[in-house]
Design a protein around this motif. Structure first.
Motif, PDB file in Angstrom:
ATOM      1  N   MET A   1      99.661  74.129 -48.386  1.00 43.40           N
ATOM      2  CA  MET A   1     100.377  74.141 -47.142  1.00 43.40           C
ATOM      3  C   MET A   1      99.425  74.270 -45.965  1.00 43.40           C
ATOM      4  SD  MET A   1     103.158  76.740 -45.358  1.00 43.40           S
ATOM      5  CE  MET A   1     103.344  77.747 -46.714  1.00 43.40           C
ATOM      6  N   SER A   2      98.382  75.049 -46.105  1.00 46.65           N
ATOM      7  CA  SER A   2      97.516  75.312 -44.959  1.00 46.65           C
ATOM      8  C   SER A   2      96.785  74.065 -44.483  1.00 46.65           C
ATOM      9  CB  SER A   2      96.527  76.433 -45.270  1.00 46.65           C
ATOM     10  OG  SER A   2      95.839  76.187 -46.466  1.00 46.65           O
ATOM     11  N   ALA A  22     102.642  64.446 -47.369  1.00 49.38           N
ATOM     12  CA  ALA A  22     102.585  65.623 -48.228  1.00 49.38           C
ATOM     13  C   ALA A  22     103.946  65.792 -48.885  1.00 49.38           C
ATOM     14  CB  ALA A  22     102.234  66.869 -47.415  1.00 49.38           C
ATOM     15  N   ARG A  23     103.977  66.544 -49.936  1.00 49.07           N
ATOM     16  CA  ARG A  23     105.260  66.884 -50.549  1.00 49.07           C
ATOM     17  C   ARG A  23     105.887  68.008 -49.721  1.00 49.07           C
ATOM     18  NH1 ARG A  23     103.125  67.155 -56.478  1.00 49.07           N
ATOM     19  NH2 ARG A  23     103.217  64.956 -57.007  1.00 49.07           N
ATOM     20  N   SER A  29     102.476  71.921 -53.262  1.00 47.58           N
ATOM     21  CA  SER A  29     101.111  71.395 -53.313  1.00 47.58           C
ATOM     22  C   SER A  29     100.976  70.235 -54.297  1.00 47.58           C
ATOM     23  CB  SER A  29     100.119  72.498 -53.681  1.00 47.58           C
ATOM     24  OG  SER A  29     100.365  72.964 -54.979  1.00 47.58           O
ATOM     25  N   ILE A  30     100.015  69.386 -53.996  1.00 43.99           N
ATOM     26  CA  ILE A  30      99.618  68.311 -54.894  1.00 43.99           C
ATOM     27  C   ILE A  30      98.247  68.721 -55.431  1.00 43.99           C
ATOM     28  CG2 ILE A  30      99.010  65.868 -55.077  1.00 43.99           C
ATOM     29  CD1 ILE A  30     100.762  65.446 -52.523  1.00 43.99           C
ATOM     30  N   GLN A  31      98.121  68.767 -56.729  1.00 42.30           N
ATOM     31  CA  GLN A  31      96.855  69.168 -57.332  1.00 42.30           C
ATOM     32  C   GLN A  31      95.925  67.961 -57.422  1.00 42.30           C
ATOM     33  OE1 GLN A  31      96.395  72.399 -57.737  1.00 42.30           O
ATOM     34  NE2 GLN A  31      98.512  72.676 -57.090  1.00 42.30           N
ATOM     35  N   ASP A  74      92.145  71.709 -51.666  1.00 44.00           N
ATOM     36  CA  ASP A  74      91.389  72.855 -52.173  1.00 44.00           C
ATOM     37  C   ASP A  74      90.999  72.507 -53.598  1.00 44.00           C
ATOM     38  OD1 ASP A  74      92.019  74.294 -49.877  1.00 44.00           O
ATOM     39  OD2 ASP A  74      93.720  75.304 -50.805  1.00 44.00           O
ATOM     40  N   VAL A  75      89.828  72.933 -54.019  1.00 45.33           N
ATOM     41  CA  VAL A  75      89.436  72.638 -55.399  1.00 45.33           C
ATOM     42  C   VAL A  75      89.464  73.874 -56.288  1.00 45.33           C
ATOM     43  CG1 VAL A  75      88.063  70.621 -54.753  1.00 45.33           C
ATOM     44  CG2 VAL A  75      86.953  72.836 -54.927  1.00 45.33           C
TER      45      VAL A  75
END
Length: 181
Positions: A1-2, A22-23, A29-31, A74-75
């Motif tokens: 989200m951020s 974005a979803r 989140s989308i991974q 983000d990873v």
């Protein structure tokens, strides 16, 4: 989200003609390992579907002109080490010969956006999920950080010196494509 909220704030303040996908507006989140599935949706499955949805995208024969798709991710929650390393190297695993692959530009935060913002001593870093919605207000007179070109350039320069993210590459693009009177 951020990442979505942060990019939305930058888009708004620079008056960018870009589309943020974005979803659920970043709520879901989308991974990284889910990106191949996301790129097979009805809009992103190929160039023709994308241009049909967004007719303002310029084309020169079969090539999209001055066009990029940034994936801001983000990873920290990527379990597959090879997928993570590939993403950090600027590639998205599992896309094969996808039509839009030449236009993809992975943007990463080694852990998460908040970690990268802390690394560059950014004025506001959300400590909780609830606070992340305030990234829309980040460049606001109340926060003490007013978004103008100089502020965004400063943010880009600080990201450029950080090894926690390549967010500066996204900001370079945004600054080069901002609306000017």
């Amino acid at each position: 989200m951020s990442e979505y909220k942060f990019a939305s704030s930058i888009k708004s303040k620079l008056r960018l003609n870009i589309k943020l996908l974005a979803r659920d507006k970043g709520a879901t989140s989308i991974q990284i390992d889910g990106l191949p599935d996301y790129f097979h949706n009805k809009i992103l499955r190929n160039k023709r579907a994308l241009v049909r949805q967004y007719p303002g995208i310029l084309q020169d024969k079969q090539r999209l002109v001055d066009f990029k798709i940034f994936t801001l991710m983000d990873v920290d929650d990527c379990k597959d080490i090879s997928v993570r390393k590939n993403y950090l190297a600027g590639h998205i695993s599992g896309l094969g010969q996808h039509d839009l692959k030449p236009y993809l530009h992975p943007i990463y935060c080694r852990e998460n956006l908040e970690d990268a913002l802390t690394d560059i001593d950014f004025a506001y870093v959300a400590a909780t999920d609830r606070q992340k919605r305030h990234y829309l207000k980040v460049f606001d007179p109340v926060s003490g950080v007013i978004a103008d070109e100089a502020t965004i350039v400063g943010l880009r320069d600080r990201f450029r010196h950080s090894n926690r993210s390549n967010f500066d590459e996204f900001l370079d693009y945004c600054l080069a494509h901002q609306f000017r009177l």
